[in-house]
Design an enzyme around this catalytic site. Structure first.
Site, mmCIF file in Angstrom:
data_model
loop_
_atom_site.group_PDB
_atom_site.id
_atom_site.type_symbol
_atom_site.label_atom_id
_atom_site.label_comp_id
_atom_site.label_asym_id
_atom_site.label_seq_id
_atom_site.Cartn_x
_atom_site.Cartn_y
_atom_site.Cartn_z
ATOM 1 N N GLY A 186 -2.347 4.790 -1.077
ATOM 2 C CA GLY A 186 -0.949 4.853 -1.501
ATOM 3 C C GLY A 186 -0.378 6.249 -1.301
ATOM 4 N N LYS B 148 3.526 -3.207 7.569
ATOM 5 C CA LYS B 148 2.858 -4.236 6.764
ATOM 6 C C LYS B 148 2.889 -5.590 7.433
ATOM 7 C CE LYS B 148 3.957 -2.840 2.140
ATOM 8 N NZ LYS B 148 3.284 -3.009 0.929
ATOM 9 N N LYS C 77 -0.005 -0.676 9.666
ATOM 10 C CA LYS C 77 1.432 -0.588 9.373
ATOM 11 C C LYS C 77 2.201 -0.820 10.668
ATOM 12 C CE LYS C 77 0.960 0.590 5.026
ATOM 13 N NZ LYS C 77 1.567 0.079 3.829
ATOM 14 N N LYS D 269 -7.732 -2.288 7.119
ATOM 15 C CA LYS D 269 -7.446 -3.487 6.327
ATOM 16 C C LYS D 269 -6.070 -4.025 6.628
ATOM 17 C CE LYS D 269 -5.873 -3.004 1.935
ATOM 18 N NZ LYS D 269 -4.431 -2.817 2.124
ATOM 19 N N ALA E 220 -5.120 5.631 4.383
ATOM 20 C CA ALA E 220 -3.744 6.041 4.676
ATOM 21 C C ALA E 220 -3.138 5.064 5.668
ATOM 22 C CB ALA E 220 -3.741 7.453 5.254
ATOM 23 N N HIS F 245 -7.778 -5.807 -3.436
ATOM 24 C CA HIS F 245 -6.481 -5.138 -3.593
ATOM 25 C C HIS F 245 -5.931 -5.543 -4.955
ATOM 26 C CE1 HIS F 245 -2.305 -4.023 -2.646
ATOM 27 N NE2 HIS F 245 -2.793 -3.289 -1.674
HETATM 28 C C1 CAP Z 1 -0.734 1.948 1.103
HETATM 29 C C2 CAP Z 1 -0.578 0.510 0.722
HETATM 30 C C3 CAP Z 1 -1.262 -0.002 -0.543
HETATM 31 C C4 CAP Z 1 -0.917 0.725 -1.805
HETATM 32 C C5 CAP Z 1 -1.174 -0.061 -3.056
HETATM 33 C C6 CAP Z 1 0.882 0.246 0.626
HETATM 34 O O1 CAP Z 1 0.085 2.291 2.182
HETATM 35 O O2 CAP Z 1 -1.038 -0.297 1.738
HETATM 36 O O3 CAP Z 1 -0.949 -1.354 -0.691
HETATM 37 O O4 CAP Z 1 -1.682 1.856 -1.802
HETATM 38 O O5 CAP Z 1 -1.278 0.778 -4.152
HETATM 39 O O6 CAP Z 1 1.341 -0.727 1.191
HETATM 40 O O7 CAP Z 1 1.561 0.985 -0.046
HETATM 41 P P1 CAP Z 1 0.484 3.794 2.541
HETATM 42 P P2 CAP Z 1 -2.598 0.869 -5.034
HETATM 43 O O8 CAP Z 1 -0.773 4.521 2.879
HETATM 44 O O9 CAP Z 1 1.417 3.688 3.725
HETATM 45 O O10 CAP Z 1 1.154 4.384 1.337
HETATM 46 O O11 CAP Z 1 -3.721 1.244 -4.136
HETATM 47 O O12 CAP Z 1 -2.272 1.928 -6.014
HETATM 48 O O13 CAP Z 1 -2.796 -0.454 -5.632
HETATM 49 MG MG MG Z 2 -0.432 -2.189 1.011
#
Ligand code: CAP
Ligand code: MG
Length: 412
Positions: free
Chosen positions: A339, A153, A151, A177, A361, A267
């Site tokens: 998430g 992103k 992060k 990742k 996380a 993903h």
């Molecule tokens: C998590 C994450 C994932 C989500 C997708 C995001 O980040 O990288 O893409 O978890 O949801 O960008 O939100 P955080 P799912 O840890 O900062 O929340 O796994 O339910 O498909």
């Molecule tokens: Mg994500």
């Protein structure tokens, strides 16, 4: 014109000859009529009787409604309706999950589950590595895997991305990742990023810590296999593909390429457009089964009622079951819970999910007051506390990073 009935209620289905689907149906029609409309539209019928349908075609290829239980309808499609070598998952989906959503008479249809006969399953190879293969690479036989998503992103350079990964690994994380919106933007070209991350992972190896990081290769179908080979040659230890934006074929093409020797992290960005409405769309359980057939090694399954993304415990468990069930002849997929994860949530998640999961996380690592390494340590400490059965606040008394994370985000 002869009219045909697609109702075969109570009929014992030969599971080796049919693809069996369960649909939740909301309609003002009688449920029998609605069920027949689905079976007809998706096999040999249409909105009216047709002179070109004869007994031979109907007996061999018509779908059968074999059960109706409240709003849940079971439809069995003959194996012969499917075209697996040419057609594959796109053709399967057009049968079991195609036009039916558009039928005006149905207010809602949700494909809740699917089971394939062995003849179709045999044509798929499943994961090359699976959960056990990933664990072997990481030399972590039992404990939950603990990961991060770099992060922010988007926006970090290759050098800063690699520095993040190194810090995360130094703090004990096993998995990193790319985020789903990062592929090859100018600020972070994929070749430079992959090479920089590979160096960081090598450095961690030398220091005695095993870690993988999934490079996002989500792209057009004609390019995905080449890109997989490229990133592998640049040192990627894992590949990430967004299954719903790229298509199941992207997973299958990469997984079945014998030249690709690294696991695939799958993903599911965009899944909620299909999975979130309880009365319409496709369940994540179905998506999970298809990903497993196609060869995904790890797959996002939700966070079982905790975290920032929607999804109840029962749904998460059902996805876990689809990843891990012995009822199909494939390696098992590593379920990924991601998430809105942070250390204080880990005990509740592991209580619901058990230890054979990968917890990830992004914000819950990068948002730690003392930085990424401390954030990674706090996540690992949280996992250790749950694994050892020590209450998290108790464990935090002797683990500073965990205490700081709890101070910032609390526990649930
Ligand atoms: C998590 C994450 C994932 C989500 C997708 C995001 O980040 O990288 O893409 O978890 O949801 O960008 O939100 P955080 P799912 O840890 O900062 O929340 O796994 O339910 O498909
Ligand atoms: Mg994500």
């Amino acid at each position: 014109m002869k009219s045909y009935s697609y109702l075969d209620l109570g009929d014992e289905i030969d599971k080796d000859a049919y693809v069996v689907c369960k649909y939740r149906v909301t309609t003002d029609l009688s449920i029998e009529k609605a069920a027949q409309a689905i079976a007809a539209e998706q096999s040999t019928g249409t909105w009216t009787g047709i002179s070109t349908l004869n007994d031979d075609v109907f007996d061999n290829y018509a779908a059968k409604v074999t059960a109706i239980d409240g709003d849940m309808v079971t439809v069995a499609y003959p194996e012969e309706d499917f075209s697996i070598e040419v057609g594959a998952i796109p053709q399967i989906l057009s049968v079991i999950s195609g036009n039916l959503y558009g039928l005006d008479a149905l207010k809602g249809v949700r494909l809740e589950d699917v089971d394939f006969p062995s003849g179709i399953l045999k044509k798929y190879k499943g994961p090359k590595f699976g959960d056990a293969g990933l664990r072997k690479i990481l030399d972590r036989p039992e404990k939950p895997l603990v990961g991060t998503i770099v992060k922010p992103k988007i926006g970090l350079s290759p050098k800063d991305t690699a520095a993040y990964v190194y810090e995360a690994g130094s703090g004990g994380l096993t998995n990193g990742k790319d985020d789903e919106t990062l592929v090859d933007q100018k600020f972070c070209p994929i070749e430079d990023r992959t090479k920089a991350v590979a160096e960081a992972l090598d450095r961690l190896d030398e220091e005695g810590h095993k870690m993988v990081h999934a490079i996002n290769i989500s792209t057009n179908g004609q390019d995905v296999r080449d890109l997989a080979e490229d990133v592998q040659s640049w040192g990627a230890r894992q590949i990430m593909i967004d299954v719903l934006t790229c298509g199941y074929g992207a997973i299958q093409a990469v997984a079945e390429d014998p030249k690709i020797k690294v696991p695939i992290h799958v993903h599911r960005t965009m899944h909620a457009a299909m999975t979130k409405d309880p009365l319409n769309g496709i369940s994540m359980r179905v998506i999970t089964k298809l990903v497993r057939m196609c060869g995904g090694d790890a797959l996002h399954i939700g966070t079982l009622g905790v975290g920032k993304m929607a999804g109840a415990v029962t749904e998460g468990r059902s996805n876990q079951d689809a990843c891990q069930s012995d009822s199909v002849p494939f390696k098992k997929v590593m379920p990924v819970c991601s998430g809105g994860m942070y250390p204080g949530i880990v005990p509740a998640l592991l209580k619901a999910a058990g230890n054979n999961v990968q917890i990830q996380a992004g914000g819950g690592v990068a948002g730690h007051p003392e930085g990424v390494r401390a954030g990674a340590m706090a996540m690992c400490q949280a996992v250790d506390s749950a694994y050892e059965g020590v209450p998290i606040r108790e464990y935090a008394k002797t683990h500073k990073e965990l205490a700081e994370a709890i101070e910032r985000w609390g526990t649930i």
